[in-house]
Design a protein around this motif. Structure first.
Motif, mmCIF file in Angstrom:
data_model
loop_
_atom_site.group_PDB
_atom_site.id
_atom_site.type_symbol
_atom_site.label_atom_id
_atom_site.label_comp_id
_atom_site.label_asym_id
_atom_site.label_seq_id
_atom_site.Cartn_x
_atom_site.Cartn_y
_atom_site.Cartn_z
ATOM 1 N N THR A 87 -73.538 -54.422 11.117
ATOM 2 C CA THR A 87 -72.307 -54.423 11.911
ATOM 3 C C THR A 87 -71.104 -54.777 11.046
ATOM 4 O OG1 THR A 87 -73.600 -55.095 13.845
ATOM 5 C CG2 THR A 87 -71.226 -55.340 13.985
ATOM 6 N N SER A 118 -70.191 -51.869 8.630
ATOM 7 C CA SER A 118 -69.549 -50.684 9.217
ATOM 8 C C SER A 118 -68.030 -50.817 9.297
ATOM 9 C CB SER A 118 -70.109 -50.425 10.625
ATOM 10 O OG SER A 118 -69.688 -51.422 11.536
ATOM 11 N N LYS A 162 -71.132 -56.103 19.373
ATOM 12 C CA LYS A 162 -70.485 -56.090 18.056
ATOM 13 C C LYS A 162 -69.829 -57.432 17.766
ATOM 14 C CE LYS A 162 -69.263 -51.169 17.607
ATOM 15 N NZ LYS A 162 -68.122 -50.238 17.525
ATOM 16 N N ARG A 212 -72.272 -43.821 12.931
ATOM 17 C CA ARG A 212 -73.406 -44.043 13.825
ATOM 18 C C ARG A 212 -73.485 -45.501 14.258
ATOM 19 N NH1 ARG A 212 -78.817 -41.460 11.757
ATOM 20 N NH2 ARG A 212 -77.393 -39.687 11.913
ATOM 21 N N VAL A 213 -73.301 -46.421 13.317
ATOM 22 C CA VAL A 213 -73.351 -47.848 13.668
ATOM 23 C C VAL A 213 -72.229 -48.196 14.624
ATOM 24 C CG1 VAL A 213 -73.134 -50.193 12.757
ATOM 25 C CG2 VAL A 213 -74.493 -48.502 11.518
ATOM 26 N N ARG A 214 -71.034 -47.702 14.350
ATOM 27 C CA ARG A 214 -69.890 -47.995 15.221
ATOM 28 C C ARG A 214 -70.095 -47.455 16.630
ATOM 29 N NH1 ARG A 214 -64.384 -46.727 11.747
ATOM 30 N NH2 ARG A 214 -64.254 -48.708 10.632
ATOM 31 N N ALA A 215 -70.706 -46.272 16.732
ATOM 32 C CA ALA A 215 -70.856 -45.632 18.038
ATOM 33 C C ALA A 215 -72.018 -46.193 18.837
ATOM 34 C CB ALA A 215 -71.047 -44.122 17.857
ATOM 35 N N THR A 216 -72.966 -46.831 18.166
ATOM 36 C CA THR A 216 -74.191 -47.265 18.840
ATOM 37 C C THR A 216 -74.012 -48.565 19.611
ATOM 38 O OG1 THR A 216 -75.571 -46.174 17.176
ATOM 39 C CG2 THR A 216 -76.597 -47.919 18.484
ATOM 40 N N LEU A 217 -73.267 -49.499 19.056
ATOM 41 C CA LEU A 217 -73.218 -50.841 19.625
ATOM 42 C C LEU A 217 -72.046 -51.021 20.586
ATOM 43 C CD1 LEU A 217 -73.940 -52.881 16.363
ATOM 44 C CD2 LEU A 217 -75.560 -52.197 18.134
#
Length: 283
Positions: free
Chosen positions: A95, A98, A35, A25-30
């Motif tokens: 960030t 992740s 990042k 989720r963190v990787r896909a959000t930013l």
């Protein structure tokens, strides 16, 4: 006791049920640029240790003021400043987290949990102080400081025991002897195509760029990924190598990081060409 407990956390595979989906989720959000900013690309090292200075400093100062009479207003301001300033620290920490290894992410969850408790307690302290209940505000503040201290201890384990976010390539420099080391014949190198050579047991990446040659460490600064297996791309007119493990991208000419998750440049060795042979030495 805490050390042994954290060693058990490192092996606690059941934490992956929360860690893995949260990581995705963190990787896909930013977006990429955000990042890189949160990782600290261009800063020279990760942003997170810098970002935590303001909230921790404000909360520590609050604890001092809470022990003195007649400082309620100033303490309230500091609690509010620290609580608001914690948000960039949370964003940069999440960030970095992740992009860690699985064992590091497990410990990172505990670090995040302790700091989330601390942040909640300080938010409650701020509300209590605004309503005039400074006694409750002080109690919540001191409890929050204890939680933040626990989070700092876990963060120390994550950084200094597990090596999270440190330059993983730097220690390999210590394995290289002083003096010049022969690597390649100049005419064996193709323009813009890196080749892997070894100085003893240490792999280095050798690249011919125009009429010069550059030599950088082959193990990625982020998690020691093999840059020799990485893709070559051009960014801003400069040839770069992309780590095949996590995508950290470094300029071949000087090792500078241009894309995260690494916030650290790739160590560069001195290089020269003598009688048609490429040589390298420690910086």
């Amino acid at each position: 006791m805490l050390q042994r407990l954290l060693e058990r956390v490192e092996k606690a595979g059941e934490l992956d049920r929360a860690s893995d989906p949260l990581q995705r989720r963190v990787r896909a959000t930013l977006p990429r640029r955000l990042k890189d900013l949160l990782h600290g690309v261009g800063l020279g090292h990760p942003l997170h240790p810098v970002a935590v200075q303001l909230p921790v400093g404000a909360w520590m100062s609050t604890a001092v003021l809470d022990a003195l009479p007649g400082t309620e207003s100033a303490a309230t301001v500091l609690v509010g400043v620290g609580t608001a300033a914690a948000l960039p620290a949370v964003a940069s920490g999440a960030t970095d987290w992740s992009e860690l290894s699985r064992e590091q992410r497990r410990v990172g969850l505990v670090h995040a949990a302790a700091n989330t408790v601390a942040l909640g307690l300080y938010a409650g302290s701020f509300v209590a102080r605004l309503s005039g209940n400074h006694r409750l505000g002080r109690t919540l503040g001191y409890t929050g400081l204890a939680a933040a201290g626990l989070g700092a201890y876990v963060g120390g384990h994550l950084s200094f025991r597990q090596g999270a976010a440190v330059n993983q390539a730097e220690p390999y420099l210590r394995q290289i002897d002083e003096g010049w080391h022969d690597l390649y014949a100049w005419n064996e190198l193709t323009e813009g195509r890196p080749e892997v050579a070894r100085i003893g047991e240490v792999p280095v990446l050798v690249t011919r760029i125009g009429d010069r040659v550059t030599v950088i460490m082959e193990h990625c600064a982020h998690q020691t990924g093999p840059l020799g297996d990485g893709e070559i791309t051009e960014i801003g007119g400069a040839a770069c190598v992309v780590c095949p493990w996590h995508g950290s991208t470094f300029r071949l000419v000087d090792g500078a990081v241009v894309r995260g998750p690494s916030a650290n440049d790739q160590p560069v060795l001195r290089s020269r060409v003598v009688e048609g042979r490429v040589q390298a030495s420690l910086p």
